[in-house]
Design an enzyme around this catalytic site. Structure first.
Site, short mmCIF file in Angstrom:
data_model
loop_
_atom_site.label_atom_id
_atom_site.label_comp_id
_atom_site.label_asym_id
_atom_site.label_seq_id
_atom_site.Cartn_x
_atom_site.Cartn_y
_atom_site.Cartn_z
N THR A 112 15.35 -42.62 -8.12
CA THR A 112 15.97 -41.32 -7.89
C THR A 112 17.50 -41.40 -7.88
O THR A 112 18.17 -40.38 -7.94
CB THR A 112 15.51 -40.71 -6.56
OG1 THR A 112 15.84 -41.61 -5.49
CG2 THR A 112 13.99 -40.50 -6.58
N THR A 140 22.16 -36.97 2.33
CA THR A 140 22.40 -36.18 1.12
C THR A 140 23.64 -35.32 1.27
O THR A 140 24.45 -35.18 0.35
CB THR A 140 21.18 -35.30 0.81
OG1 THR A 140 20.04 -36.14 0.58
CG2 THR A 140 21.42 -34.43 -0.39
N TRP A 164 22.81 -36.54 -14.00
CA TRP A 164 21.51 -35.93 -13.73
C TRP A 164 20.43 -36.81 -14.34
O TRP A 164 20.56 -37.22 -15.48
CB TRP A 164 21.43 -34.52 -14.29
CG TRP A 164 22.46 -33.61 -13.76
CD1 TRP A 164 23.63 -33.24 -14.34
CD2 TRP A 164 22.39 -32.92 -12.49
NE1 TRP A 164 24.30 -32.36 -13.53
CE2 TRP A 164 23.56 -32.16 -12.39
CE3 TRP A 164 21.47 -32.89 -11.46
CZ2 TRP A 164 23.84 -31.36 -11.29
CZ3 TRP A 164 21.74 -32.10 -10.38
CH2 TRP A 164 22.90 -31.34 -10.29
N GLU A 223 0.82 -1.20 0.00
CA GLU A 223 0.00 0.00 0.00
C GLU A 223 0.86 1.26 0.00
O GLU A 223 0.58 2.23 -0.73
CB GLU A 223 -0.93 0.00 1.22
CG GLU A 223 -1.92 -1.15 1.25
CD GLU A 223 -1.37 -2.39 1.96
OE1 GLU A 223 -2.19 -3.19 2.45
OE2 GLU A 223 -0.12 -2.55 2.02
#
Length: 372
Positions: free
Chosen positions: A164, A199, A173, A48
């Site tokens: 995966t 990971t 990839w 605003e």
């Protein structure tokens, strides 16, 4: 004009965390737009105020104007002053908003303050398509304010048969460059990225935003029961907050990680009998992240942590990239079984399916998770 306000809000997608993403358009009595703006980064002006400034810079009067905003104007003093006061002082005669602000410090008080000052207020019904669109833009903010936990979005990249990573750990990839860039765009809109120690050790990832432009890097959250995170991990980036959740043991490893820039959070899990399990209490971690003002949590982890999050009912939404290839045996998306009945599965609702380069992106939401 609400549609224009939503368009105006889009640049705020990557900058306002932990504040909501809001756009505002001001129109004169003849219905023409005289100013617009979006909320800036935390501590900066809200939508605003930016719209009022824009009108002033363009030499446009806002006396008697209507303000179209994608969330109720705030009424409290936080990092900035109340937007209600700015609108009232500017002479705005009417405010049209998409949603009530779920923040308990606002929650209708903004509308009440405007009406008390003689400003007409119109609010879209919750089932109005533009109200839903506005809420979706801020689903993490709504989640944190109402549920006290972030909106958890899990990203997975897999082959068409759900692999995966290969048995030898190779995973880079599986999907193409377009899908990887798209994944970074989802990272960029999040407040924090979540991963697990598996990971961290296997891939030594940076887990930052590199493939799309972004004005900020999301925080990083690591689930690491034994504090095995290397102090020289690539994700320690200057100015980036890193939170490592552990089970409260291995105190000797804390100093090096804290010196590297990590905040260590003890969050030990206990079983139904009160005994320590040696793991991190993931549900408690989510509430702690809510207290740390994390709206959207973007999970990129291995199948073990993914499975733990799904089994605990902590995932709200999945962004899955499927590559047009078959990889056979290897790591899956998440370990949640074996189940004995089909009814034990997690029921999802497909929100979108899109081609991203040669890969298919599926956005699926756990049924009922957005009803809060």
């Amino acid at each position: 004009m609400i549609e224009l306000a939503l368009v105006a809000s889009l640049p705020s997608l990557w900058v306002t965390s932990p504040n909501p993403r809001v756009g505002c358009v001001l129109t004169s009595s003849d219905g023409s737009a005289v100013g617009q703006g979006h909320t800036q980064k935390a501590g900066g002006p809200h939508a605003e105020v930016m719209a009022l400034r824009d009108a002033a810079e363009r030499g446009n009067s806002v006396q008697g104007a209507t303000a179209y905003v994608t969330l109720e104007p705030c009424s409290h003093h936080g990092r900035t002053g109340p937007c209600c006061d700015a609108l009232i002082q500017a002479g705005i005669k009417k405010v049209v908003a998409t949603n009530l602000d779920p923040n308990p410090l606002v929650a209708g008080n903004g509308f009440a303050k405007l009406r008390a000052a003689g400003v007409e207020v119109e609010v879209l019904t919750p089932d109005h398509p533009l109200a839903i669109q506005s809420r979706e833009l801020n689903i993490g903010f709504f989640s944190r304010m109402i549920r006290k936990t972030p909106w958890v979005r899990m990203k997975v990249a897999a082959s068409l048969d759900g692999t995966t990573a290969l048995d030898n750990g190779a995973s880079q990839w599986i999907t193409g460059p377009d899908a990887r860039a798209d994944g970074h765009a989802w990272r960029a809109r999040s407040c924090a990225i979540l991963t697990g120690i598996g990971t961290v050790l296997a891939d030594r990832p940076r887990l930052d935003v590199r493939l799309v432009d972004t004005p900020r890097q999301p925080h990083l959250v690591v689930v690491d029961s034994k504090l095995e995170t290397p102090p020289d991990a690539p994700f320690f980036i200057a100015g980036r907050a890193v939170f490592i959740y552990t089970n409260g043991q291995n105190a000797s490893k804390r100093a090096a990680l804290e010196q590297a820039g990590a905040t260590i959070v003890d969050m030990p899990e206990r079983n139904s009998e009160g005994a320590l399990t040696g793991k991190v209490d993931l549900a408690a971690m989510m509430f702690d992240l809510g207290r740390r003002e994390i709206n959207e949590l973007h999970a990129e982890a291995g199948f073990k942590l993914n499975g733990s999050l799904v089994r605990a009912g902590l995932v709200d939404e999945f962004v899955v990239y499927l590559s047009p290839k078959l990889l056979g045996q290897g790591a899956g998306m998440f370990h949640i079984g074996p189940l004995s009945e089909l009814g034990q599965g997690v029921e999802l609702e497909f929100k979108s399916t899109d081609m991203v380069g040669p890969d298919l992106r599926v956005v699926a939401r756990v049924q009922g998770r957005d009803r809060f």
